[in-house]
Design a protein around this motif. Structure first.
Motif, PDB file in Angstrom:
ATOM      1  N   SER A 195       0.829  -1.204   0.000  1.00  0.00           N
ATOM      2  CA  SER A 195       0.000   0.000   0.000  1.00  0.00           C
ATOM      3  C   SER A 195       0.862   1.252   0.000  1.00  0.00           C
ATOM      4  O   SER A 195       2.086   1.192   0.111  1.00  0.00           O
ATOM      5  CB  SER A 195      -0.897   0.002   1.231  1.00  0.00           C
ATOM      6  N   ILE A 196       0.166   2.364  -0.101  1.00  0.00           N
ATOM      7  CA  ILE A 196       0.817   3.678  -0.052  1.00  0.00           C
ATOM      8  C   ILE A 196      -0.130   4.644   0.652  1.00  0.00           C
ATOM      9  O   ILE A 196      -1.354   4.456   0.614  1.00  0.00           O
ATOM     10  CB  ILE A 196       1.200   4.171  -1.469  1.00  0.00           C
ATOM     11  N   ALA A 197       0.437   5.657   1.270  1.00  0.00           N
ATOM     12  CA  ALA A 197      -0.367   6.694   1.934  1.00  0.00           C
ATOM     13  C   ALA A 197      -0.816   7.728   0.905  1.00  0.00           C
ATOM     14  O   ALA A 197      -0.130   7.968  -0.089  1.00  0.00           O
ATOM     15  CB  ALA A 197       0.453   7.362   3.039  1.00  0.00           C
ATOM     16  N   VAL A 244      -3.136  -0.317  -3.067  1.00  0.00           N
ATOM     17  CA  VAL A 244      -4.233   0.233  -2.281  1.00  0.00           C
ATOM     18  C   VAL A 244      -3.689   1.453  -1.549  1.00  0.00           C
ATOM     19  O   VAL A 244      -2.519   1.501  -1.170  1.00  0.00           O
ATOM     20  CB  VAL A 244      -4.843  -0.782  -1.293  1.00  0.00           C
ATOM     21  N   VAL A 245      -4.554   2.441  -1.396  1.00  0.00           N
ATOM     22  CA  VAL A 245      -4.175   3.672  -0.699  1.00  0.00           C
ATOM     23  C   VAL A 245      -4.831   3.604   0.676  1.00  0.00           C
ATOM     24  O   VAL A 245      -6.059   3.542   0.784  1.00  0.00           O
ATOM     25  CB  VAL A 245      -4.629   4.927  -1.479  1.00  0.00           C
ATOM     26  N   LEU A 246      -3.986   3.570   1.707  1.00  0.00           N
ATOM     27  CA  LEU A 246      -4.476   3.433   3.076  1.00  0.00           C
ATOM     28  C   LEU A 246      -4.092   4.645   3.902  1.00  0.00           C
ATOM     29  O   LEU A 246      -2.967   5.134   3.812  1.00  0.00           O
ATOM     30  CB  LEU A 246      -3.874   2.186   3.744  1.00  0.00           C
ATOM     31  N   GLU A 247      -5.042   5.095   4.701  1.00  0.00           N
ATOM     32  CA  GLU A 247      -4.790   6.161   5.670  1.00  0.00           C
ATOM     33  C   GLU A 247      -5.223   5.625   7.029  1.00  0.00           C
ATOM     34  O   GLU A 247      -6.402   5.312   7.220  1.00  0.00           O
ATOM     35  CB  GLU A 247      -5.564   7.422   5.299  1.00  0.00           C
ATOM     36  N   GLU A 268      -4.687   2.694   8.143  1.00  0.00           N
ATOM     37  CA  GLU A 268      -5.168   1.338   7.831  1.00  0.00           C
ATOM     38  C   GLU A 268      -6.565   1.305   7.216  1.00  0.00           C
ATOM     39  O   GLU A 268      -7.145   0.242   7.024  1.00  0.00           O
ATOM     40  CB  GLU A 268      -5.107   0.430   9.063  1.00  0.00           C
ATOM     41  N   LYS A 269      -7.125   2.469   6.892  1.00  0.00           N
ATOM     42  CA  LYS A 269      -8.448   2.540   6.264  1.00  0.00           C
ATOM     43  C   LYS A 269      -8.276   2.712   4.759  1.00  0.00           C
ATOM     44  O   LYS A 269      -7.482   3.543   4.296  1.00  0.00           O
ATOM     45  CB  LYS A 269      -9.241   3.715   6.844  1.00  0.00           C
ATOM     46  N   LEU A 270      -9.032   1.946   3.988  1.00  0.00           N
ATOM     47  CA  LEU A 270      -8.995   2.021   2.537  1.00  0.00           C
ATOM     48  C   LEU A 270      -9.625   3.329   2.074  1.00  0.00           C
ATOM     49  O   LEU A 270     -10.806   3.567   2.310  1.00  0.00           O
ATOM     50  CB  LEU A 270      -9.747   0.834   1.929  1.00  0.00           C
ATOM     51  N   VAL A 271      -8.821   4.190   1.436  1.00  0.00           N
ATOM     52  CA  VAL A 271      -9.337   5.475   0.955  1.00  0.00           C
ATOM     53  C   VAL A 271      -9.238   5.600  -0.569  1.00  0.00           C
ATOM     54  O   VAL A 271      -9.728   6.563  -1.141  1.00  0.00           O
ATOM     55  CB  VAL A 271      -8.626   6.670   1.629  1.00  0.00           C
ATOM     56  N   GLY A 272      -8.582   4.620  -1.215  1.00  0.00           N
ATOM     57  CA  GLY A 272      -8.459   4.683  -2.662  1.00  0.00           C
ATOM     58  C   GLY A 272      -7.606   3.559  -3.193  1.00  0.00           C
ATOM     59  O   GLY A 272      -7.118   2.709  -2.453  1.00  0.00           O
ATOM     60  N   ILE A 273      -7.441   3.586  -4.513  1.00  0.00           N
ATOM     61  CA  ILE A 273      -6.542   2.655  -5.189  1.00  0.00           C
ATOM     62  C   ILE A 273      -5.830   3.443  -6.277  1.00  0.00           C
ATOM     63  O   ILE A 273      -6.421   4.338  -6.904  1.00  0.00           O
ATOM     64  CB  ILE A 273      -7.303   1.424  -5.732  1.00  0.00           C
ATOM     65  N   PHE A 274      -4.545   3.164  -6.458  1.00  0.00           N
ATOM     66  CA  PHE A 274      -3.758   3.837  -7.481  1.00  0.00           C
ATOM     67  C   PHE A 274      -3.212   2.772  -8.411  1.00  0.00           C
ATOM     68  O   PHE A 274      -2.535   1.841  -7.982  1.00  0.00           O
ATOM     69  CB  PHE A 274      -2.602   4.629  -6.861  1.00  0.00           C
ATOM     70  N   SER A 275      -3.508   2.924  -9.696  1.00  0.00           N
ATOM     71  CA  SER A 275      -3.085   1.927 -10.682  1.00  0.00           C
ATOM     72  C   SER A 275      -2.287   2.576 -11.811  1.00  0.00           C
ATOM     73  O   SER A 275      -2.248   3.802 -11.936  1.00  0.00           O
ATOM     74  CB  SER A 275      -4.310   1.232 -11.273  1.00  0.00           C
ATOM     75  N   GLU A 276      -1.696   1.727 -12.608  1.00  0.00           N
ATOM     76  CA  GLU A 276      -0.987   2.213 -13.791  1.00  0.00           C
ATOM     77  C   GLU A 276      -1.936   3.004 -14.689  1.00  0.00           C
ATOM     78  O   GLU A 276      -1.546   3.970 -15.324  1.00  0.00           O
ATOM     79  CB  GLU A 276      -0.391   1.031 -14.564  1.00  0.00           C
ATOM     80  N   ARG A 277      -3.187   2.594 -14.717  1.00  0.00           N
ATOM     81  CA  ARG A 277      -4.205   3.287 -15.513  1.00  0.00           C
ATOM     82  C   ARG A 277      -4.421   4.708 -14.990  1.00  0.00           C
ATOM     83  O   ARG A 277      -4.526   5.660 -15.757  1.00  0.00           O
ATOM     84  CB  ARG A 277      -5.513   2.495 -15.464  1.00  0.00           C
ATOM     85  N   PRO A 301      -9.559  -5.014  -4.002  1.00  0.00           N
ATOM     86  CA  PRO A 301      -9.168  -5.203  -2.602  1.00  0.00           C
ATOM     87  C   PRO A 301     -10.145  -6.147  -1.901  1.00  0.00           C
ATOM     88  O   PRO A 301     -11.357  -6.081  -2.128  1.00  0.00           O
ATOM     89  CB  PRO A 301      -9.262  -3.800  -1.999  1.00  0.00           C
ATOM     90  N   ILE A 302      -9.606  -6.996  -1.045  1.00  0.00           N
ATOM     91  CA  ILE A 302     -10.426  -7.914  -0.256  1.00  0.00           C
ATOM     92  C   ILE A 302     -10.440  -7.359   1.167  1.00  0.00           C
ATOM     93  O   ILE A 302      -9.381  -7.193   1.782  1.00  0.00           O
ATOM     94  CB  ILE A 302      -9.848  -9.348  -0.277  1.00  0.00           C
ATOM     95  N   VAL A 303     -11.636  -7.035   1.645  1.00  0.00           N
ATOM     96  CA  VAL A 303     -11.780  -6.322   2.914  1.00  0.00           C
ATOM     97  C   VAL A 303     -12.599  -7.154   3.895  1.00  0.00           C
ATOM     98  O   VAL A 303     -13.660  -7.680   3.544  1.00  0.00           O
ATOM     99  CB  VAL A 303     -12.466  -4.949   2.692  1.00  0.00           C
ATOM    100  N   GLU A 304     -12.082  -7.248   5.120  1.00  0.00           N
ATOM    101  CA  GLU A 304     -12.793  -7.930   6.202  1.00  0.00           C
ATOM    102  C   GLU A 304     -12.710  -7.064   7.447  1.00  0.00           C
ATOM    103  O   GLU A 304     -11.616  -6.649   7.840  1.00  0.00           O
ATOM    104  CB  GLU A 304     -12.170  -9.300   6.459  1.00  0.00           C
ATOM    105  N   ASN A 305     -13.856  -6.787   8.049  1.00  0.00           N
ATOM    106  CA  ASN A 305     -13.922  -5.927   9.243  1.00  0.00           C
ATOM    107  C   ASN A 305     -13.219  -4.583   9.014  1.00  0.00           C
ATOM    108  O   ASN A 305     -12.416  -4.139   9.836  1.00  0.00           O
ATOM    109  CB  ASN A 305     -13.328  -6.643  10.464  1.00  0.00           C
ATOM    110  N   ASP A 306     -13.505  -3.971   7.880  1.00  0.00           N
ATOM    111  CA  ASP A 306     -12.950  -2.668   7.493  1.00  0.00           C
ATOM    112  C   ASP A 306     -11.438  -2.653   7.343  1.00  0.00           C
ATOM    113  O   ASP A 306     -10.814  -1.594   7.368  1.00  0.00           O
ATOM    114  CB  ASP A 306     -13.377  -1.573   8.490  1.00  0.00           C
ATOM    115  N   LYS A 307     -10.811  -3.814   7.174  1.00  0.00           N
ATOM    116  CA  LYS A 307      -9.363  -3.887   6.989  1.00  0.00           C
ATOM    117  C   LYS A 307      -9.052  -4.631   5.692  1.00  0.00           C
ATOM    118  O   LYS A 307      -9.632  -5.688   5.431  1.00  0.00           O
ATOM    119  CB  LYS A 307      -8.709  -4.599   8.169  1.00  0.00           C
TER     120      LYS A 307
END
Length: 143
Positions: free
Chosen positions: A18-20, A41-44, A46-55, A106-112
């Motif tokens: 991930s990255i901040a 995945v973009v985490l702040e 430990e919370k998913l706030v976005g995704i950054f891709s080559e696209r 992203p695969i998320v369980e219990n907000d992680k």
């Protein structure tokens, strides 16, 4: 067919890369190249706030003439992120990805975020499943 947790368990690299959101795009490109992956995945906190891709890089940085060293991830990331639960099936995930034209989920369980699967991961799993099914049917026919 397997669920997404089973696919994650079978992956060679299990850590979530991930990255901040306030890091420069250049840092993300270095990480993508180092791990030979197509998205982070973009985490702040430990919370998913976005995704950054080559696209995202191609469309939001290169085509708009921005600098990867001065542009921050949160300026160009995809903020509306679709995710899946570990108990979802490969088929469900493939359907979500196809319908929404995305390549990383992203695969998320219990907000992680516990992992990320690519369309390639799911195609590989589907092929393995079909090969096994064919083998079983051939065995049944021959017995």
């Amino acid at each position: 067919m397997k669920n997404l947790q089973q696919v994650l368990d079978g992956k060679k690299h299990k850590e979530v890369i991930s990255i901040a959101p306030h890091r420069p795009v250049f840092d993300a490109l270095v990480i993508l190249a180092e791990y030979k992956i197509g998205a982070l995945v973009v985490l702040e906190d430990e919370k998913l706030v976005g995704i950054f891709s080559e696209r995202d890089y191609a469309r939001e940085v290169v085509l708009k003439g921005k600098s990867s060293k001065t542009t921050q991830i949160d300026e160009v990331m995809t903020a509306k992120v679709l995710s899946a639960h570990p108990s979802d099936t490969v088929e469900q995930a493939m359907s979500t990805m196809s319908e929404n034209r995305i390549r990383h989920l992203p695969i998320v369980e219990n907000d992680k975020v516990i992992g990320v699967l690519s369309i390639g991961d799911l195609v590989k799993e589907t092929i393995a499943y079909q090969k096994d099914l064919i083998r079983q049917l051939q065995s049944y026919i021959n017995s």
